[in-house]
Design a protein around this motif. Structure first.
Motif, PDB file in Angstrom:
ATOM      1  N   TYR A   4       0.748  -1.199  -0.016  1.00 32.77           N
ATOM      2  CA  TYR A   4       0.039   0.145   0.130  1.00 32.77           C
ATOM      3  C   TYR A   4       0.568   1.453  -0.057  1.00 32.77           C
ATOM      4  CZ  TYR A   4       0.629   1.607   4.923  1.00 32.77           C
ATOM      5  OH  TYR A   4       1.033   2.113   6.031  1.00 32.77           O
ATOM      6  N   SER A   5       1.992   1.105   0.569  1.00 33.50           N
ATOM      7  CA  SER A   5       2.726   2.631   0.806  1.00 33.50           C
ATOM      8  C   SER A   5       3.147   3.321  -0.489  1.00 33.50           C
ATOM      9  CB  SER A   5       3.958   2.401   1.700  1.00 33.50           C
ATOM     10  OG  SER A   5       4.848   1.461   1.218  1.00 33.50           O
ATOM     11  N   PRO A   6       3.304   2.516  -1.687  1.00 33.35           N
ATOM     12  CA  PRO A   6       3.855   3.359  -2.824  1.00 33.35           C
ATOM     13  C   PRO A   6       2.690   4.083  -3.415  1.00 33.35           C
ATOM     14  CG  PRO A   6       4.662   1.279  -2.718  1.00 33.35           C
ATOM     15  CD  PRO A   6       4.010   1.254  -1.808  1.00 33.35           C
ATOM     16  N   ILE A   7       1.338   3.776  -2.769  1.00 33.97           N
ATOM     17  CA  ILE A   7       0.062   4.271  -3.687  1.00 33.97           C
ATOM     18  C   ILE A   7      -0.334   5.393  -2.786  1.00 33.97           C
ATOM     19  CG2 ILE A   7      -2.118   3.681  -4.246  1.00 33.97           C
ATOM     20  CD1 ILE A   7      -0.093   2.551  -6.062  1.00 33.97           C
ATOM     21  N   ALA A  17      -4.467   2.015  11.869  1.00 36.03           N
ATOM     22  CA  ALA A  17      -4.229   3.303  11.031  1.00 36.03           C
ATOM     23  C   ALA A  17      -4.192   3.033   9.384  1.00 36.03           C
ATOM     24  CB  ALA A  17      -2.520   3.770  11.198  1.00 36.03           C
ATOM     25  N   ILE A  18      -3.982   1.816   8.983  1.00 36.03           N
ATOM     26  CA  ILE A  18      -3.989   1.535   7.720  1.00 36.03           C
ATOM     27  C   ILE A  18      -5.499   1.394   7.082  1.00 36.03           C
ATOM     28  CG2 ILE A  18      -3.265  -0.135   5.945  1.00 36.03           C
ATOM     29  CD1 ILE A  18      -0.765  -0.625   7.505  1.00 36.03           C
ATOM     30  N   PHE A  19      -6.052   0.495   8.138  1.00 28.70           N
ATOM     31  CA  PHE A  19      -7.481   0.434   7.689  1.00 28.70           C
ATOM     32  C   PHE A  19      -8.287   1.598   7.750  1.00 28.70           C
ATOM     33  CE2 PHE A  19     -11.926  -0.321   8.753  1.00 28.70           C
ATOM     34  CZ  PHE A  19     -12.342  -1.265   7.974  1.00 28.70           C
ATOM     35  N   MET A  20      -8.103   2.717   8.776  1.00 28.94           N
ATOM     36  CA  MET A  20      -8.694   3.817   8.605  1.00 28.94           C
ATOM     37  C   MET A  20      -8.281   4.779   7.447  1.00 28.94           C
ATOM     38  SD  MET A  20     -10.839   3.526  10.874  1.00 28.94           S
ATOM     39  CE  MET A  20     -11.475   5.388  10.900  1.00 28.94           C
ATOM     40  N   LEU A  21      -7.424   4.466   7.080  1.00 26.92           N
ATOM     41  CA  LEU A  21      -6.720   5.260   5.846  1.00 26.92           C
ATOM     42  C   LEU A  21      -7.751   5.114   4.509  1.00 26.92           C
ATOM     43  CD1 LEU A  21      -4.707   7.175   4.504  1.00 26.92           C
ATOM     44  CD2 LEU A  21      -3.311   5.082   3.805  1.00 26.92           C
ATOM     45  N   VAL A  34      -9.789  -0.240  -1.270  1.00 24.49           N
ATOM     46  CA  VAL A  34      -9.855  -1.665  -0.960  1.00 24.49           C
ATOM     47  C   VAL A  34      -8.181  -2.113  -0.499  1.00 24.49           C
ATOM     48  CG1 VAL A  34     -10.369  -3.894  -1.853  1.00 24.49           C
ATOM     49  CG2 VAL A  34     -11.924  -2.031  -2.241  1.00 24.49           C
ATOM     50  N   LEU A  35      -7.459  -1.628  -1.410  1.00 26.29           N
ATOM     51  CA  LEU A  35      -6.109  -2.007  -1.317  1.00 26.29           C
ATOM     52  C   LEU A  35      -5.607  -1.618   0.157  1.00 26.29           C
ATOM     53  CD1 LEU A  35      -3.419  -2.683  -2.508  1.00 26.29           C
ATOM     54  CD2 LEU A  35      -2.754  -0.311  -2.917  1.00 26.29           C
ATOM     55  N   PHE A  36      -5.827  -0.520   0.620  1.00 20.96           N
ATOM     56  CA  PHE A  36      -5.591  -0.135   2.120  1.00 20.96           C
ATOM     57  C   PHE A  36      -6.070  -1.276   3.101  1.00 20.96           C
ATOM     58  CE2 PHE A  36      -5.576   4.584   0.600  1.00 20.96           C
ATOM     59  CZ  PHE A  36      -4.350   4.123   0.135  1.00 20.96           C
ATOM     60  N   GLN A  37      -7.530  -1.703   2.735  1.00 19.63           N
ATOM     61  CA  GLN A  37      -8.267  -2.556   3.657  1.00 19.63           C
ATOM     62  C   GLN A  37      -7.427  -3.814   3.911  1.00 19.63           C
ATOM     63  OE1 GLN A  37     -12.232  -2.489   2.260  1.00 19.63           O
ATOM     64  NE2 GLN A  37     -12.717  -0.492   3.127  1.00 19.63           N
ATOM     65  N   LEU A  38      -7.267  -4.177   2.708  1.00 18.05           N
ATOM     66  CA  LEU A  38      -6.431  -5.431   2.774  1.00 18.05           C
ATOM     67  C   LEU A  38      -5.078  -5.685   2.901  1.00 18.05           C
ATOM     68  CD1 LEU A  38      -7.763  -6.890  -1.148  1.00 18.05           C
ATOM     69  CD2 LEU A  38      -8.512  -7.621   1.281  1.00 18.05           C
TER      70      LEU A  38
END
Length: 379
Positions: A21-24, A81-85, A158-162
């Motif tokens: 996820y971080s590059p996106i 933090a990643i899910f809430m993003l 969806v990418l962040f959730q996964l």
């Protein structure tokens, strides 16, 4: 040995999620939130700012509490933090959530470093830290491949959730480290946070290492926080950005078997890492094709693989085990300051002078720094 394997397992899982996820995140900010380069830089700064401030406190805590607890806390906070993003609707929301992710990383990374450092002897430290980094890089390298597949069918959210679901699996090996993470005898008595005098003495005693860490931190932070937006501005697709970050990770991974031999050369190795990074920055400034971005990112990956284990060894080689957390905290804060300053400075300069201008500056600074290291070594 078992402790290092468990730490490496955590690193592989967390690295995999970060690679997904971080590059996106910079692309998400520009496309979904209409952020400019300056705002993308602020988002990157928010992510890295905690790593500038937290290492002093985290280092002190690591010397007197169970390291596995802090490691688990960092992973758990990252999941949140990643899910809430995936729910963020504005730049300020994203800034706050990236700040939380930064706090999570400031707990996770020093905890992992100290667990590796205190579970091995000095003569084996480069070997084991290289294995730890290899696990992280292997995860970070393969994560973008799954990220690319997800983006073929779903959106950024969806990418962040996964990615949040993926990182949650790291809690299992983290909890298994509890019996290995207890403070070593003598650590409990070292309770005072490093003073300004301690910090000045450290940096004064290792000026070359300090300068290289700062350059490494700034360029690495910019590569993660701004570079994807720079590629997107050059019409590179989201999927190709993920593939390019796979190339970045692959280059890092390919160099790792050579790190032990390279580390023996000390400052010469640092000069090599700086000049390779500077070359990647020069290519980033001069060209804007997928091929040129691939070459530049691979050079940056090679430089990164040399930087970290060599500087880690130079920083820890004369540190007593009971002060390992505090020593790493000082240099972690230096690294964090570069991480923090780099993205926001590059974001502002990109808007003011053009997206490519910072990479020319990094090339010039890197060339001067590498020359200074070579001249100091020969004098």
């Amino acid at each position: 040995m078992k402790a290092i394997i468990l730490v490496a397992a955590c690193a592989a899982i967390v690295g995999f999620s970060y690679g997904m996820y971080s590059p996106i995140v910079p692309v998400f900010a520009k496309e979904q939130l209409a952020a400019d380069f300056s705002q993308v830089g602020v988002i990157g700064m928010a992510n890295f700012l905690p790593y500038m401030l937290a290492p002093f406190f985290v280092g002190m805590m690591l010397d007197r509490t169970n390291k596995a607890f802090l490691l688990s806390a960092g992973i758990s906070l990252n999941v949140f933090a990643i899910f809430m993003l995936s729910q963020a609707q504005s730049v300020p929301e994203t800034v706050v959530l990236r700040g939380l992710a930064g706090v999570a990383h400031a707990l996770f990374w020093p905890s992992s470093e100290v667990l590796v450092s205190t579970s091995t002897t000095l003569d084996k430290r480069v070997k084991w830290i290289s294995i730890f980094i290899a696990a992280w890089i292997a995860g970070f390298m393969t994560g973008p491949l799954l990220g690319k597949v997800i983006l073929d069918f779903f959106d950024h959210r969806v990418l962040f959730q996964l990615s949040a679901a993926a990182i949650s699996f790291a809690i299992v090996p983290a909890l298994l480290l509890i019996r290995h993470g207890r403070p070593i005898r003598g650590e409990e008595s070292h309770r005072q946070m490093a003073s300004l005098g301690d910090i000045k003495r450290e940096f004064a005693s290792k000026p070359v290492v300090s300068a290289v860490i700062l350059y490494y931190a700034i360029t690495f932070g910019v590569t993660l926080a701004i570079y994807p937006a720079y590629m997107k501005d050059a019409s590179v697709s989201d999927q190709n950005i993920e593939i390019l970050f796979f190339a970045f990770g692959a280059a890092r991974f390919a160099v790792l078997p050579l790190v032990q031999k390279i580390a023996r050369h000390g400052r010469a190795a640092l000069a090599m890492a700086v000049i390779v990074t500077a070359a990647g920055m020069a290519i980033s400034f001069a060209f804007s094709s997928i091929l040129s971005f691939a070459i530049a990112l691979m050079l940056l990956g090679i430089g990164t693989s040399i930087f970290y284990p060599v500087t880690f060894n130079l920083v820890t080689k004369d540190a007593p085990v009971e002060k390992m957390g505090s020593r790493l905290g000082i240099y972690g804060a230096l690294f964090g300051s570069g991480w923090t300053a780099g993205p926001v400075a590059v974001g502002l300069s990109s808007d003011a002078f053009g997206p490519g201008s910072p990479y020319l500056a990094f090339f010039i600074i890197g060339a001067l720094l590498a020359s200074a290291i070579a001249l100091k070594k020969s004098s």
